[in-house]
Enzyme design. Structure first.
Site, PDB file in Angstrom:
ATOM      1  N   GLU A  47     -17.167  12.155  22.872  1.00 10.00           N
ATOM      2  CA  GLU A  47     -16.005  12.915  22.387  1.00 10.00           C
ATOM      3  C   GLU A  47     -15.634  12.694  20.891  1.00 10.00           C
ATOM      4  OE1 GLU A  47     -12.982  13.371  24.927  1.00 10.00           O
ATOM      5  OE2 GLU A  47     -15.136  13.920  25.760  1.00 10.00           O
ATOM      6  N   HIS A  90     -12.968  -3.365   4.380  1.00  7.49           N
ATOM      7  CA  HIS A  90     -11.501  -3.522   4.346  1.00  7.49           C
ATOM      8  C   HIS A  90     -10.689  -2.783   5.423  1.00  7.49           C
ATOM      9  CE1 HIS A  90      -7.393  -3.637   2.176  1.00  7.49           C
ATOM     10  NE2 HIS A  90      -7.221  -3.583   3.212  1.00  7.49           N
ATOM     11  N   HIS A 104      -6.983  -2.825   9.808  1.00  7.92           N
ATOM     12  CA  HIS A 104      -8.064  -3.546   9.581  1.00  7.92           C
ATOM     13  C   HIS A 104      -9.233  -3.746  10.790  1.00  7.92           C
ATOM     14  CE1 HIS A 104      -5.942  -5.989   6.261  1.00  7.92           C
ATOM     15  NE2 HIS A 104      -6.111  -4.717   5.904  1.00  7.92           N
ATOM     16  N   GLU A 147       0.847  -1.214   0.072  1.00  7.73           N
ATOM     17  CA  GLU A 147       0.119   0.117  -0.083  1.00  7.73           C
ATOM     18  C   GLU A 147       0.970   1.271  -0.157  1.00  7.73           C
ATOM     19  OE1 GLU A 147      -2.966  -0.240  -0.734  1.00  7.73           O
ATOM     20  OE2 GLU A 147      -3.738  -2.241   0.331  1.00  7.73           O
ATOM     21  N   HIS A 185      -2.449   2.379   8.240  1.00  6.70           N
ATOM     22  CA  HIS A 185      -3.713   1.472   7.815  1.00  6.70           C
ATOM     23  C   HIS A 185      -4.104   0.425   8.434  1.00  6.70           C
ATOM     24  CE1 HIS A 185      -6.198  -1.025   5.126  1.00  6.70           C
ATOM     25  NE2 HIS A 185      -5.221  -1.818   4.952  1.00  6.70           N
TER      26      HIS A 185
END
Ligand code: 13P
Ligand code: ZN
Length: 278
Positions: A175, A216, A147, A122, A145
């Site tokens: 919050e 994803h 999951h 990525e 990134h």
């Protein structure tokens, strides 16, 4: 007269410790199964210099998405296919310190990926997002990134409209509006690991520090590993509350109202865009 500079052990570097500890924490939270997730951390040359001979390039890896805007910049990144669970045990195989070449067409490996591996698949999304976030925040340093489980689940049951999705997250925990007052961006489902998803993610980073990849995971941006981790942790918590509430047989009895959200924004001096309340 040249002076010998004694190189310090990179495993003692604060940036390395942060990366090793945070990836392990993320795995423990169940966010990063197998090799899921990747992080890139923009390093300053003065941070890197005490640990490496900057003239010793181990390998050059070409990019299929030129990033001239990041020329000569240093990054600590996770390797492709590496398990977050294992980074803490074997950082030299699982991580990489890279320098983008002056033409922005390749990266030079200064340390890591000791088994001949590659940086995260990525990297396009990471590098393109760094370019955009640096335009908005000169102190920007980290793209993460992951999951995140509840967030992924929520992308199956909630409509994928950015305004509605953001409002729902804000309504789940008081919050949330204060932590991400700009809201969250949502991409359409796309094939991961491509320049196309990289461009689409970076586009969202113009408006948001959080971009959701439906079914994803999520991309987060910020000035430190702790800040981005906290940002994603907050969204994930809200998604968990949403999933719990949605699973309740009696349904919702009350919510945080728009007026309460507006009062909150005023009290904490944040400016959520008007579109969320129209
Ligand atoms: P990498 O192992 O290449 O970083 O890929 C993991 C991932 O989460 C892909 O989206
Ligand atoms: Zn992923």
């Amino acid at each position: 007269m040249t002076q010998d500079i004694k190189q310090q052990d990179v495993l003692d570097a604060p940036f390395m410790k942060e990366m090793m500890n945070t990836t392990y924490d993320m795995w423990k939270l169940g966010w990063d199964e197998l090799n899921g997730g990747n992080i890139s951390y923009l390093l300053k040359e003065e941070e890197v210099r005490s640990y490496f001979d900057l003239n010793q390039v181990k390998r050059t890896i070409s990019l299929d998405f030129p990033v001239i805007e990041l020329a000569n910049q240093y990054f600590l990144v996770t390797g492709s296919g590496k398990f977050f669970r294992k980074i803490i045990e074997n950082p030299e195989e699982c991580l990489a310190v890279l320098r983008v070449t002056s033409d922005g067409e390749s990266v030079e490996l200064l340390w890591g990926l000791s088994d001949g591996g590659r940086p995260t698949s990525e990297l396009a999304s990471h590098f393109m997002s760094h370019i955009v976030r640096l335009k908005h925040d000169p102190n920007h340093r980290v793209i993460m990134h992951t999951h995140a489980t509840n967030l992924i689940a929520m992308t199956f049951t909630h409509e994928l409209d950015e305004v509605q999705f953001t409002r729902t997250l804000w309504q789940m925990c008081t919050e949330c509006l204060v932590v991400f007052p700009e809201g969250v961006g949502i991409l359409p489902w796309m094939v991961p690991g491509t320049s196309e998803i990289g461009k689409a993610t970076a586009e969202k980073m113009n408006e948001f520090r959080l971009a959701i990849w439906p079914h994803h995971g999520i991309f987060g941006a910020g000035e430190s590993i702790d800040q981005v981790f906290g940002l994603i942790e907050t969204v994930e918590k809200a998604a968990k509350v949403y999933n719990l509430v949605n699973a309740h047989p009696d349904g919702v009895k009350q919510v945080i109202t728009d007026q309460q959200l507006i009062d909150l924004a005023e009290a904490f001096h944040v400016n959520p865009p008007k579109k969320y309340f129209s």
